[in-house]
Design a protein around this motif. Structure first.
Motif, PDB file in Angstrom:
ATOM      1  N   GLU A 183       2.922   1.737  -3.353  1.00 44.98           N
ATOM      2  CA  GLU A 183       1.769   2.554  -4.455  1.00 44.98           C
ATOM      3  C   GLU A 183       1.942   3.469  -4.731  1.00 44.98           C
ATOM      4  O   GLU A 183       1.122   4.169  -5.210  1.00 44.98           O
ATOM      5  CB  GLU A 183       0.002   1.445  -4.152  1.00 44.98           C
ATOM      6  CG  GLU A 183      -0.146   1.935  -5.318  1.00 44.98           C
ATOM      7  CD  GLU A 183      -0.032   0.896  -6.891  1.00 44.98           C
ATOM      8  OE1 GLU A 183      -0.671   1.937  -7.777  1.00 44.98           O
ATOM      9  OE2 GLU A 183       0.879   0.520  -7.118  1.00 44.98           O
ATOM     10  N   SER A 184       1.459   4.034  -2.946  1.00 41.11           N
ATOM     11  CA  SER A 184       1.021   5.604  -2.829  1.00 41.11           C
ATOM     12  C   SER A 184       1.444   6.028  -2.757  1.00 41.11           C
ATOM     13  O   SER A 184       1.866   7.692  -4.029  1.00 41.11           O
ATOM     14  CB  SER A 184       0.509   5.318  -1.154  1.00 41.11           C
ATOM     15  OG  SER A 184       0.413   6.631  -0.470  1.00 41.11           O
ATOM     16  N   HIS A 185       3.523   5.839  -2.791  1.00 40.55           N
ATOM     17  CA  HIS A 185       4.751   6.447  -2.884  1.00 40.55           C
ATOM     18  C   HIS A 185       5.138   6.901  -4.649  1.00 40.55           C
ATOM     19  O   HIS A 185       5.218   8.063  -5.155  1.00 40.55           O
ATOM     20  CB  HIS A 185       5.734   5.985  -1.989  1.00 40.55           C
ATOM     21  CG  HIS A 185       6.002   6.445  -0.469  1.00 40.55           C
ATOM     22  ND1 HIS A 185       4.536   6.496   0.007  1.00 40.55           N
ATOM     23  CD2 HIS A 185       6.415   8.001  -0.167  1.00 40.55           C
ATOM     24  CE1 HIS A 185       4.839   6.853   1.489  1.00 40.55           C
ATOM     25  NE2 HIS A 185       6.200   7.724   1.224  1.00 40.55           N
ATOM     26  N   GLN A 241       0.644  -1.429   0.226  1.00 46.05           N
ATOM     27  CA  GLN A 241      -0.007   0.033   0.067  1.00 46.05           C
ATOM     28  C   GLN A 241       1.156   1.444  -0.116  1.00 46.05           C
ATOM     29  O   GLN A 241       0.458   1.823  -0.473  1.00 46.05           O
ATOM     30  CB  GLN A 241      -0.418  -0.316   1.181  1.00 46.05           C
ATOM     31  CG  GLN A 241      -1.927  -1.215   1.187  1.00 46.05           C
ATOM     32  CD  GLN A 241      -3.358  -1.374   2.868  1.00 46.05           C
ATOM     33  OE1 GLN A 241      -2.604  -0.967   3.184  1.00 46.05           O
ATOM     34  NE2 GLN A 241      -4.357  -1.598   2.289  1.00 46.05           N
ATOM     35  N   GLU A 242       2.223   1.458   1.028  1.00 51.74           N
ATOM     36  CA  GLU A 242       2.484   1.900   0.918  1.00 51.74           C
ATOM     37  C   GLU A 242       3.596   2.266  -0.414  1.00 51.74           C
ATOM     38  O   GLU A 242       4.521   3.898  -0.694  1.00 51.74           O
ATOM     39  CB  GLU A 242       3.793   2.171   1.788  1.00 51.74           C
ATOM     40  CG  GLU A 242       3.043   2.839   3.427  1.00 51.74           C
ATOM     41  CD  GLU A 242       2.864   4.480   3.718  1.00 51.74           C
ATOM     42  OE1 GLU A 242       3.284   4.867   2.990  1.00 51.74           O
ATOM     43  OE2 GLU A 242       1.505   4.020   4.039  1.00 51.74           O
TER      44      GLU A 242
END
Length: 348
Positions: free
Chosen positions: A320-322, A317-318
């Motif tokens: 993909e977010s970054h 998740q992190e």
């Protein structure tokens, strides 16, 4: 790289004013430059002399120490400048020293010391600047020598692995990280270290005392109800992890046995302050789906647990977010406010 950290820490401990640090650093570098003028600047002249004429072995060894100290003091005291030329100069010195020693003690090997110089330049520059492929291609394009390039490749890869293992990331990446710039990559040192076990863990661990009977274990945690139960001693200290499904035999077969009898090895654990990188490495080493989280290694009180599946999901998740984030890179190479300094005199 460690020398810069030690220099900055020394100035902080001694409460030296920021404005006075470059002056003290300049005095130290100037003193070193009296017997070793080659340490001044980025080392372009020193590299040319090393490649063309070389230095005597004792002077070469002393010059390595002097240049290393000068660069650490210069950057640590607040001077500004690049690292590429300095890393090439230091690498050429290290490589030449190694080559000279090999030639002296193994004259029958017919070794070309220049190859060692190229390997040293590539390895040190890759470790400090963090561009291994760039260094390999530079050597290949400038020399056209494939055997030399293979030697540089081995040195660069080895240096990168060593720095990654013992220092964490390249010196240049570390300096960017200190200035608040998040370096985006699958193993981003800017954000992965901010994902700590404490906020991610679940706080309802299944715990049982080691002295209880197996019948009590079956009563509290019937087989199939939960995957792992954390075993604690009389003082509440973690002593092992068991799977209730293992206790499936008839009660008569387990007569007189306690939970402690099922604990074979000490349980691996996590701490609330461990980051996601450490947690994923611990899961890989322990080959467990869940790991307990304890308050500290001394008390070993179980305060929660973390599953590998959740840790991997949070990482994805992190990441993909970054990857989707957009950040203006203006001012990347600008010093932090209030931290400007004069041009570097020993590390250009």
């Amino acid at each position: 790289m460690k020398g810069v950290t030690w220099t900055e820490a020394l100035f902080r401990r001694q409460a030296v004013p920021r404005w006075a640090r470059p002056a003290l650093g300049g005095l130290l570098v100037g003193g070193l430059a009296l017997p070793f003028p080659e340490i001044l600047g980025g080392g372009h002249g020193g590299i040319l002399r090393e490649l063309q004429a070389g230095f005597d072995l004792p002077f070469l060894a002393a010059l390595i120490v002097a240049k290393t100290i000068a660069s650490a003091v210069s950057i640590g005291s607040g001077f500004r400048g690049g690292l590429f030329s300095t890393s090439l100069f230091l690498g050429s010195l290290f490589g030449s020293l190694t080559g000279a020693v090999v030639v002296r003690f193994g004259p029958d090997l017919a070794i070309d010391p220049l190859i060692y110089t190229l390997v040293g330049m590539g390895a040190v520059a890759a470790a400090i600047v963090g561009a291994p492929m760039t260094m390999i291609m530079i050597v290949l394009e400038t020399t056209g020598d494939f055997p030399a390039t293979i030697g540089v490749m081995v040195g660069v890869v080895t240096a990168s692995i060593v720095v990654r293992h013992w220092f964490g990331y390249s010196f240049a990446t570390w300096r960017f990280h200190l200035r608040g710039l998040s370096i985006r990559s699958p193993e981003d040192v800017g954000w992965i270290n901010e994902l700590l076990v404490g906020p991610m863990m679940r706080r309802d661990p299944a715990v049982i005392a080691a002295g209880l009977s197996l019948d009590e274990l079956r009563r509290r945690f019937p087989p199939g109800s939960i995957k792992q139960v954390f075993v604690v001693d009389d003082n509440g200290r973690l002593c092992g992890v068991i799977d209730p499904a293992r206790v499936s035999e008839p009660a008569s077969a387990n007569s007189g046995k306690t939970v402690q009898d099922l604990v074979a090895t000490p349980a691996p654990f996590l701490l609330p302050g461990d980051d996601l990188r450490i947690a994923l490495e611990r899961f890989s080493q322990a080959a467990e789906d869940m790991l307990p989280v304890i308050d500290n290694p001394e008390a070993r009180r179980v305060i929660g647990y973390l599953s590998e599946a959740y840790a991997v999901r949070r990482y994805a998740q992190e990441l993909e977010s970054h990857r989707g984030a957009r950040q203006d890179d203006a001012g990347i190479f600008s010093p932090i406010r209030g931290d400007a300094g004069p041009p570097d005199i020993a590390a250009k």
